[in-house]
Scaffold this active site. Structure first.
Site, short mmCIF file in Angstrom:
data_model
loop_
_atom_site.label_atom_id
_atom_site.label_comp_id
_atom_site.label_asym_id
_atom_site.label_seq_id
_atom_site.Cartn_x
_atom_site.Cartn_y
_atom_site.Cartn_z
N ARG A 103 0.85 -1.20 0.00
CA ARG A 103 0.00 0.00 0.00
C ARG A 103 0.88 1.23 0.00
O ARG A 103 1.78 1.36 0.81
CB ARG A 103 -0.90 -0.02 1.23
CG ARG A 103 -1.87 1.15 1.31
CD ARG A 103 -2.74 1.03 2.55
NE ARG A 103 -1.96 1.16 3.78
CZ ARG A 103 -2.46 0.98 4.99
NH1 ARG A 103 -3.71 0.63 5.13
NH2 ARG A 103 -1.71 1.13 6.05
N THR A 107 -1.03 7.70 -0.85
CA THR A 107 -2.28 7.67 -1.62
C THR A 107 -3.19 6.52 -1.22
O THR A 107 -4.37 6.52 -1.56
CB THR A 107 -1.96 7.51 -3.12
OG1 THR A 107 -1.35 6.23 -3.35
CG2 THR A 107 -0.99 8.60 -3.58
N ASP A 202 2.36 -2.38 12.91
CA ASP A 202 2.70 -2.86 11.58
C ASP A 202 3.17 -4.31 11.70
O ASP A 202 4.23 -4.60 12.26
CB ASP A 202 3.81 -2.00 10.97
CG ASP A 202 4.09 -2.36 9.52
OD1 ASP A 202 4.52 -3.50 9.27
OD2 ASP A 202 3.89 -1.50 8.64
N ASP A 205 6.69 -5.14 10.20
CA ASP A 205 7.80 -4.63 11.01
C ASP A 205 7.98 -5.45 12.28
O ASP A 205 9.11 -5.72 12.71
CB ASP A 205 7.57 -3.17 11.37
CG ASP A 205 7.74 -2.23 10.18
OD1 ASP A 205 8.24 -2.70 9.14
OD2 ASP A 205 7.38 -1.05 10.30
#
Length: 212
Positions: A103, A107, A202, A205
């Site tokens: 992603r 945007t 995340d 991560d």
């Protein structure tokens, strides 16, 4: 689209440890694998079976085995890789494909940067795995990508989902595609950065470390 939230004391316990920001990556990876195995148990209930004649040490009998064609597991890179081990432990006869999608954080558009999939998925039950169903954009794009290759039975296995993402799937998925979503929990909402709240941060991560 069918939604199934896995309700089990072990899932709740492991998910709480998984969410904790102080849980180290090594433990996080182990928990992801364990949770996925519990989810996969529910997600594979609809696999088609065929008769298999065998002989036990006592007598002949007709048992069951997974019918061909072999199921396919497709992790969405990179976070989906953390779910692959748990899936393969429960479904070792499956084939594995890979789909690289990310992603754009500005945007929120979905970018496809890699794939390793058969050209024809007709008749295959595809298990699409990705830890987080947030906006739903990645999952919708992945489902369409698989459907273009003939897949019509797609089970999405996610650890967490946001209501916004589930709503988008309901709106954007072709009703001719049989899509089932299996999650460990549906969280409250997305924040302004499109992160699931309360979520777990995340997933990529936390599985593999921060990559600049």
């Amino acid at each position: 689209m069918e939604l199934h939230v896995v309700s089990h004391p072990l899932v709740d316990h492991k998910l709480t440890v998984l969410r904790d920001k102080n849980t180290p990556s090594s433990t996080f990876r182990e928990l992801v694998s364990e949770i996925v195995m519990l989810e996969a148990y529910e997600a594979t209930r609809d696999l088609l079976l065929e008769d298999k004649p065998i002989e036990t040490p006592v007598a002949p009998m007709v048992g069951k085995r997974i019918a061909p064609p072999r199921p396919m597991i497709v992790p969405i890179l990179r976070a989906g890789l953390g779910m692959l081990d748990g899936m393969m432990k429960l479904l070792p006869t499956a084939e594995v494909g890979f789909l690289g999608m990310k992603r754009d954080e500005q945007t929120l558009d979905i970018i496809t940067y890699a794939n390793r999939l058969p050209d024809d998925l007709t008749g295959r039950h595809v298990f699409l795995v990705d830890p987080m169903l947030a906006t739903g954009g990645t999952l919708v794009a992945a489902i369409h990508y698989l459907a273009e290759r003939g897949a019509r039975e797609i089970t999405c296995i996610d650890i967490l989902a946001a209501p916004e993402g589930l709503k988008r799937l309901e709106q954007d998925i072709n009703p001719d595609i049989n899509v089932r979503v299996v999650v460990a929990a549906v969280d409250d909402h997305l924040n302004e950065k499109a992160y699931i709240v309360p979520g777990l941060g995340d997933a990529g991560d936390r599985l593999y470390g921060v990559v600049d």
